[in-house]
Design a protein around this motif. Structure first.
Motif, PDB file in Angstrom:
ATOM      1  N   PHE A 160       6.812   5.904 -29.422  1.00  0.00           N
ATOM      2  CA  PHE A 160       6.128   6.590 -30.514  1.00  0.00           C
ATOM      3  C   PHE A 160       5.988   8.093 -30.253  1.00  0.00           C
ATOM      4  O   PHE A 160       5.671   8.849 -31.182  1.00  0.00           O
ATOM      5  CB  PHE A 160       4.745   5.984 -30.737  1.00  0.00           C
ATOM      6  CG  PHE A 160       4.780   4.597 -31.290  1.00  0.00           C
ATOM      7  CD1 PHE A 160       4.894   4.378 -32.652  1.00  0.00           C
ATOM      8  CD2 PHE A 160       4.714   3.495 -30.454  1.00  0.00           C
ATOM      9  CE1 PHE A 160       4.931   3.102 -33.170  1.00  0.00           C
ATOM     10  CE2 PHE A 160       4.762   2.207 -30.955  1.00  0.00           C
ATOM     11  CZ  PHE A 160       4.874   2.000 -32.324  1.00  0.00           C
ATOM     12  N   ALA A 161       6.201   8.535 -29.016  1.00  0.00           N
ATOM     13  CA  ALA A 161       6.039   9.948 -28.693  1.00  0.00           C
ATOM     14  C   ALA A 161       7.004  10.845 -29.455  1.00  0.00           C
ATOM     15  O   ALA A 161       6.589  11.873 -30.010  1.00  0.00           O
ATOM     16  CB  ALA A 161       6.169  10.155 -27.183  1.00  0.00           C
ATOM     17  N   PRO A 162       8.319  10.514 -29.514  1.00  0.00           N
ATOM     18  CA  PRO A 162       9.217  11.393 -30.275  1.00  0.00           C
ATOM     19  C   PRO A 162       8.875  11.437 -31.763  1.00  0.00           C
ATOM     20  O   PRO A 162       8.973  12.504 -32.390  1.00  0.00           O
ATOM     21  CB  PRO A 162      10.603  10.767 -30.045  1.00  0.00           C
ATOM     22  CG  PRO A 162      10.466   9.951 -28.817  1.00  0.00           C
ATOM     23  CD  PRO A 162       9.063   9.451 -28.821  1.00  0.00           C
ATOM     24  N   VAL A 163       8.480  10.300 -32.332  1.00  0.00           N
ATOM     25  CA  VAL A 163       8.136  10.265 -33.747  1.00  0.00           C
ATOM     26  C   VAL A 163       6.906  11.122 -34.013  1.00  0.00           C
ATOM     27  O   VAL A 163       6.878  11.923 -34.965  1.00  0.00           O
ATOM     28  CB  VAL A 163       7.894   8.812 -34.215  1.00  0.00           C
ATOM     29  CG1 VAL A 163       7.469   8.772 -35.678  1.00  0.00           C
ATOM     30  CG2 VAL A 163       9.147   7.974 -34.004  1.00  0.00           C
ATOM     31  N   GLY A 164       5.882  10.964 -33.178  1.00  0.00           N
ATOM     32  CA  GLY A 164       4.673  11.771 -33.333  1.00  0.00           C
ATOM     33  C   GLY A 164       4.952  13.251 -33.163  1.00  0.00           C
ATOM     34  O   GLY A 164       4.449  14.088 -33.929  1.00  0.00           O
ATOM     35  N   SER A 165       5.780  13.591 -32.172  1.00  0.00           N
ATOM     36  CA  SER A 165       6.125  14.993 -31.943  1.00  0.00           C
ATOM     37  C   SER A 165       6.881  15.571 -33.131  1.00  0.00           C
ATOM     38  O   SER A 165       6.661  16.728 -33.522  1.00  0.00           O
ATOM     39  CB  SER A 165       6.981  15.127 -30.681  1.00  0.00           C
ATOM     40  OG  SER A 165       6.265  14.703 -29.540  1.00  0.00           O
ATOM     41  N   LEU A 166       7.777  14.768 -33.703  1.00  0.00           N
ATOM     42  CA  LEU A 166       8.546  15.231 -34.861  1.00  0.00           C
ATOM     43  C   LEU A 166       7.642  15.496 -36.056  1.00  0.00           C
ATOM     44  O   LEU A 166       7.756  16.542 -36.711  1.00  0.00           O
ATOM     45  CB  LEU A 166       9.607  14.194 -35.217  1.00  0.00           C
ATOM     46  CG  LEU A 166      10.413  14.452 -36.494  1.00  0.00           C
ATOM     47  CD1 LEU A 166      11.180  15.770 -36.385  1.00  0.00           C
ATOM     48  CD2 LEU A 166      11.368  13.291 -36.768  1.00  0.00           C
ATOM     49  N   ILE A 167       6.745  14.571 -36.339  1.00  0.00           N
ATOM     50  CA  ILE A 167       5.840  14.727 -37.484  1.00  0.00           C
ATOM     51  C   ILE A 167       4.964  15.963 -37.316  1.00  0.00           C
ATOM     52  O   ILE A 167       4.786  16.762 -38.251  1.00  0.00           O
ATOM     53  CB  ILE A 167       4.981  13.463 -37.658  1.00  0.00           C
ATOM     54  CG1 ILE A 167       5.865  12.273 -38.042  1.00  0.00           C
ATOM     55  CG2 ILE A 167       3.900  13.691 -38.709  1.00  0.00           C
ATOM     56  CD1 ILE A 167       5.130  10.953 -38.083  1.00  0.00           C
TER      57      ILE A 167
END
Length: 305
Positions: A118-125
């Protein structure tokens, strides 16, 4: 002017954006570097120093973006480009981790862990949110964001190209003479000998990095491990380096020799692939025995072909 009306973006992102976009991914990076959870189960997201720098740059950029958003009317053209780069890098990793999200969600519910995908998704958002907020105060923001995204994608490709080329070269080596020559040329130009050594050592796990992960997933037809030949990797390693395949254990060089021998005829082959061709064409009849000899000797360098 090409920038947008800042009145609709007057609410700066709060502490939650800082946690999701910077603090949480930083902790995930540290955990992965220490434990290697993802590297041992799926693929290594940070196999080289270049990968580590790229991945770590995303939470760092998000932090500077967040700090800039706390100042009303802040115009930071350079940060807009960096925000686009963070979006490109995070999007590349989010795409790879996307199939893991359902598994990770179940792991969180049942076992209390599994936050890494979930870290890349959260960082992207968060990168999109913060960059969009700053873009309201900056001229030509769309062009700057697009430039940054292209820089991020280009950086991902650049750091992962050697590993990707190596996996492709091993596949080509198993083809005809023309493909084998292509494999040698590619390995000598941009191939990663460390990855080739790992494949020759029997590591059939997922390829390192984003680009090589995608390419081997395509070759294997799904989310399983890539189909790579240990024998082909060793043969290509010898062709490139001029040395027999070796390994290292406890600081000692190990020199490995394969041999397949016919128990009745006394025929011998130096590796499994040459024996397989002879057996397949009916040039040899079994039974056969296979052996692997390992010696604690220094590497001897020969002249590559």
């Amino acid at each position: 002017m090409s920038y947008r009306n800042p009145s609709s973006y007057n609410m700066a992102p709060g502490v939650l954006a800082l946690i999701v976009g910077s603090v949480f991914p930083t902790l995930v990076i540290l955990i992965e570097l220490i434990t290697g959870l993802c590297a041992g189960s799926f693929f290594d997201p940070m196999p080289t120093l270049g990968h580590i720098v790229l991945v770590a740059s995303v939470p760092a950029i998000n932090f500077f973006l967040w700090r800039a958003t706390q100042r009303e009317g802040a115009s930071r053209p350079a940060l807009i480009i960096l925000g686009g780069a963070a979006m490109g890098i995070a999007a590349g990793y989010a795409l790879v981790f996307l199939p893991m999200l359902p598994i990770a969600l179940v792991a969180i519910i049942l076992f209390g862990f599994g936050l890494l995908p979930f870290a890349p998704v959260g960082s992207l958002i968060v990168a999109i949110r913060l960059t969009n907020h700053l873009a309201a105060w900056t001229e030509h923001s769309g062009r700057r964001i697009a430039t940054g995204v292209m820089i991020g994608f280009a950086a991902l490709i650049a750091v992962d190209a050697p590993a990707t080329a190596t996996y492709l070269a091993v596949g080509w080596w198993q083809g005809n003479t023309a493909n084998q020559q292509r494999a040698v040329s590619v390995m000598r130009m941009i191939g990663d000998r460390g990855v080739l050594f790992r494949l020759g050592n029997g590591d059939t796990g997922r390829a390192p990095g984003v680009l090589s992960f995608v390419s081997t997933s395509w070759q294997s037809g799904g989310f399983g491990a890539p189909r790579t030949s240990t024998t082909a990797a060793r043969e290509l390693y010898y062709r490139i380096t001029g040395t027999a395949f070796s390994a290292t254990r406890e600081g000692h060089d190990l020199l490995a020799y394969e041999q397949v021998r016919g128990t009745q005829t006394g025929e011998a082959w130096p590796d499994v692939s040459s024996w397989y061709r002879a057996a397949l064409l009916g040039r040899s009849a079994g039974p056969w025995t296979a052996s692997l000899t390992v010696e604690h000797v220094p590497l001897t360098t020969a002249t590559p072909e």
